[in-house]
Every structure is written in structure tokens, then in C-alpha cells.
Design an enzyme around this catalytic site. Sequence first.
Site, PDB file in Angstrom:
ATOM      1  N   TYR A  33      39.795  48.139  54.388  1.00 11.60           N
ATOM      2  CA  TYR A  33      41.004  47.785  55.127  1.00 11.60           C
ATOM      3  C   TYR A  33      42.200  47.657  54.197  1.00 11.60           C
ATOM      4  O   TYR A  33      42.054  47.626  52.980  1.00 11.60           O
ATOM      5  CB  TYR A  33      40.787  46.497  55.934  1.00 11.60           C
ATOM      6  N   ARG A  52      45.704  52.677  47.348  1.00 15.45           N
ATOM      7  CA  ARG A  52      44.494  51.840  47.219  1.00 15.45           C
ATOM      8  C   ARG A  52      43.475  52.157  48.312  1.00 15.45           C
ATOM      9  O   ARG A  52      42.271  52.156  48.073  1.00 15.45           O
ATOM     10  CB  ARG A  52      44.854  50.356  47.233  1.00 15.45           C
ATOM     11  N   ARG A 101      21.488  52.546  64.869  1.00 12.70           N
ATOM     12  CA  ARG A 101      21.590  51.744  63.643  1.00 12.70           C
ATOM     13  C   ARG A 101      20.636  52.304  62.598  1.00 12.70           C
ATOM     14  O   ARG A 101      19.449  52.480  62.884  1.00 12.70           O
ATOM     15  CB  ARG A 101      21.230  50.282  63.938  1.00 12.70           C
ATOM     16  N   LYS A 150      38.396  47.302  48.692  1.00 13.74           N
ATOM     17  CA  LYS A 150      38.858  46.353  49.715  1.00 13.74           C
ATOM     18  C   LYS A 150      38.019  46.502  50.984  1.00 13.74           C
ATOM     19  O   LYS A 150      38.457  47.095  51.974  1.00 13.74           O
ATOM     20  CB  LYS A 150      40.356  46.565  49.982  1.00 13.74           C
ATOM     21  N   GLU A 182      39.737  35.008  41.527  1.00 12.21           N
ATOM     22  CA  GLU A 182      40.949  35.147  42.354  1.00 12.21           C
ATOM     23  C   GLU A 182      40.856  34.173  43.523  1.00 12.21           C
ATOM     24  O   GLU A 182      39.868  33.458  43.667  1.00 12.21           O
ATOM     25  CB  GLU A 182      41.094  36.591  42.851  1.00 12.21           C
ATOM     26  N   LEU A 206      40.241  42.089  43.326  1.00 13.45           N
ATOM     27  CA  LEU A 206      41.000  43.129  44.018  1.00 13.45           C
ATOM     28  C   LEU A 206      42.254  43.453  43.195  1.00 13.45           C
ATOM     29  O   LEU A 206      42.902  42.539  42.675  1.00 13.45           O
ATOM     30  CB  LEU A 206      41.408  42.644  45.419  1.00 13.45           C
TER      31      LEU A 206
HETATM   32  N1  PDD Z   1      44.243  40.028  51.101  1.00 13.64           N
HETATM   33  N2  PDD Z   1      42.498  39.337  46.359  1.00 13.64           N
HETATM   34  C1  PDD Z   1      41.851  39.326  47.529  1.00 13.64           C
HETATM   35  C2  PDD Z   1      40.431  38.904  47.556  1.00 13.64           C
HETATM   36  C3  PDD Z   1      42.523  39.707  48.716  1.00 13.64           C
HETATM   37  O1  PDD Z   1      41.871  39.701  49.890  1.00 13.64           O
HETATM   38  C4  PDD Z   1      43.897  40.070  48.652  1.00 13.64           C
HETATM   39  C5  PDD Z   1      44.672  40.498  49.863  1.00 13.64           C
HETATM   40  C6  PDD Z   1      44.531  40.043  47.394  1.00 13.64           C
HETATM   41  C7  PDD Z   1      45.989  40.438  47.224  1.00 13.64           C
HETATM   42  O2  PDD Z   1      46.169  41.827  47.360  1.00 13.64           O
HETATM   43  P1  PDD Z   1      47.527  42.434  47.906  1.00 13.64           P
HETATM   44  O3  PDD Z   1      48.606  41.916  47.023  1.00 13.64           O
HETATM   45  O4  PDD Z   1      47.343  43.885  47.776  1.00 13.64           O
HETATM   46  O5  PDD Z   1      47.688  41.953  49.332  1.00 13.64           O
HETATM   47  C8  PDD Z   1      43.801  39.689  46.270  1.00 13.64           C
HETATM   48  C9  PDD Z   1      44.890  40.465  52.317  1.00 13.64           C
HETATM   49  C10 PDD Z   1      46.325  40.117  52.384  1.00 13.64           C
HETATM   50  C11 PDD Z   1      44.063  39.974  53.515  1.00 13.64           C
HETATM   51  O6  PDD Z   1      42.857  40.022  53.400  1.00 13.64           O
HETATM   52  O7  PDD Z   1      44.634  39.584  54.536  1.00 13.64           O
END
Ligand code: PDD
Length: 286
Positions: A33, A52, A101, A150, A182, A206
Amino acid sequence: MTRTVYVNGEYLPETEAKVSIFDRGFLMADAVYEVTSVLGGKLIDFEGHAVRLKRSLDELDMQEPCTKDELLEIHRKLVELNGIDEGLVYLQVTRGSDGDRDFVFPSLETKPTIVLFTQNKPGLANSEASKKGAKIISIEDIRWGRRDIKTVQLLYPSMGKMMAKKAGADDAWMIEDGYVTEGTSNNAYFVKDGVIVTRPLSNDILHGITRKAVLRMAEEAQLKVEERLFTIDEAKEADEAFTTSASAFVMPVVEIDGVQLRDGTPGPIAKRLREIYLEESVKEAI
Ligand code: PDD
């Protein structure tokens, strides 16, 4: 106003949008996503998110559902149809469904599923939360080893947010082998003696699109950046701390595991970076 969403080539009212119960996104979390923010009705860093997404798909041998230009067109159309001034566009691509499945991936003839929807968030750029700053707790990082992809495997990050909520905090930072990885949905930073410290890129975190932009802007503003491993104790002793993400931009952190940073208010560097990021990214929005 009923929200219009996008599913596999069609723009539909959200109540009419359907995905198969055999979809691998649903059965196996076999899906990736992106979340792109919208300010002033325009997309922030669409290019970064598109690049990405392609990388996540490639890493998992998943097909691209459409071209980058088509993706941009869908994003823009949904923003327009739903009248979004400030908010988010959520995009998910799954490996699709071949009607049953099975752990084995379906053949390449199985089309990926693509779903996009908007979230309206008036006041996102000027949020109360960013003025107050976030309280965070630390938790163990028990996620899988490819956090650079992601994927929609978000159960543990959701549990982390719930642990934070239960502890009276706003969010959690995760720790592996003694070092902060993170936040549950953001990248983590602290500032000590004017130096911004954050974990270097690897498969452990990420590769945040906001992280990349903010680090570039920090360097342009003559701020020092150090990419290295750091402990939660270093962050607790910091002058200030913050997180970055597409959904909250630069979010000051004012408390870590009950230890107040500064006087419990957002720090000057986090505030400045938030301002610079918002100003610059709105200028470049498409
Ligand atoms: N999340 N680390 C993780 C684990 C994340 O899920 C996200 C983003 C980030 C920051 O990445 P970016 O700057 O590209 O948004 C870092 C999104 C916003 C979400 O899951 O809603």
C-alpha cells in the site's frame, strides 16, 4: 456526500465497491500500500510514493496494476470527485484472487487487485496534535524482517498503537536488539546539541518518503544530520524528538516512556522542519 472509491478500473460509491473473499490481500495480507497526503487539493510527493510502490511490487514479484501516469490520474480524479482539500489518498495493490485459498502464488495471469480511496482530513496541516506534540512509549519490535516493503501486515503496529493508548500515550517506537527501529507508522528522530539523529535505511525500517524529503530540507537549512543506530535512552535524554510520515508530516514528540523532553512542548527544530516541509512540499505538490 457518498465517497467515491476506485476498484479495478471503476469509480464507484463506497457502498457498491467489492473485492473477492478469496483475494490474497484479505486471506494472506499479500498486498502492498501507499498513503499520499493531499494539501490544497494537490498530491504531496506523488512521485516518491509511486517509485516506492513499484519497489514494493518488484520485491514481492507482484505485477503492476497500471502505469504511473494512470495512477496519477486515478489519484487526481478521486481527490476531485470527493472534494478533498486536506486529507489522504490510500492505495492498495494485492496479488489478486484465483478463486480459492492456496499458499502458492497464483499464475501471472491472475490480475492484481487495485483499490484506492480518499480520507477527508480538514485541518491536517495545522493539526492540534502537532501543536501539542506526541507522547510515546517504547515497545519491542516483533515484526517480520522486510519492513522496507510497505505491506499491509499491520496487525502488530495496530497493537502497538493500542498499547500506547492503554498507557495514556499517543504512539509507540519499536526497539530491536537494543536500538530504536521506527514508530508504528512513522520514522523516528531525536535532536541533541543541534544534531538530528535517525536510524539509517536498511530492511529494518520503511524508507519513508517524508523522511527523505525532511532530511534533504534539514541539510539545505544547514542542520546537521547523523544516520546511525540509537537507543531509547539517548532519545529520552535528547533536547527534542519527532517523527515523520505522510499522514502527520513532522510530528514533535514531547514525552518518551513517561520522561518529559524539554518543558513538554514541541522543540524548535521539529517546529521549524514542519514549517519548512509544509511550505516546500505544497510548492512542489501536483
Ligand atoms: N505509514 N514507518 C512505518 C512503519 C510506516 O508505516 C510509515 C508510514 C512510515 C513513514 O513513511 P512515509 O513518510 O512514506 O509516510 C515509516 C503510513 C502513513 C500509514 O501506514 O498510514
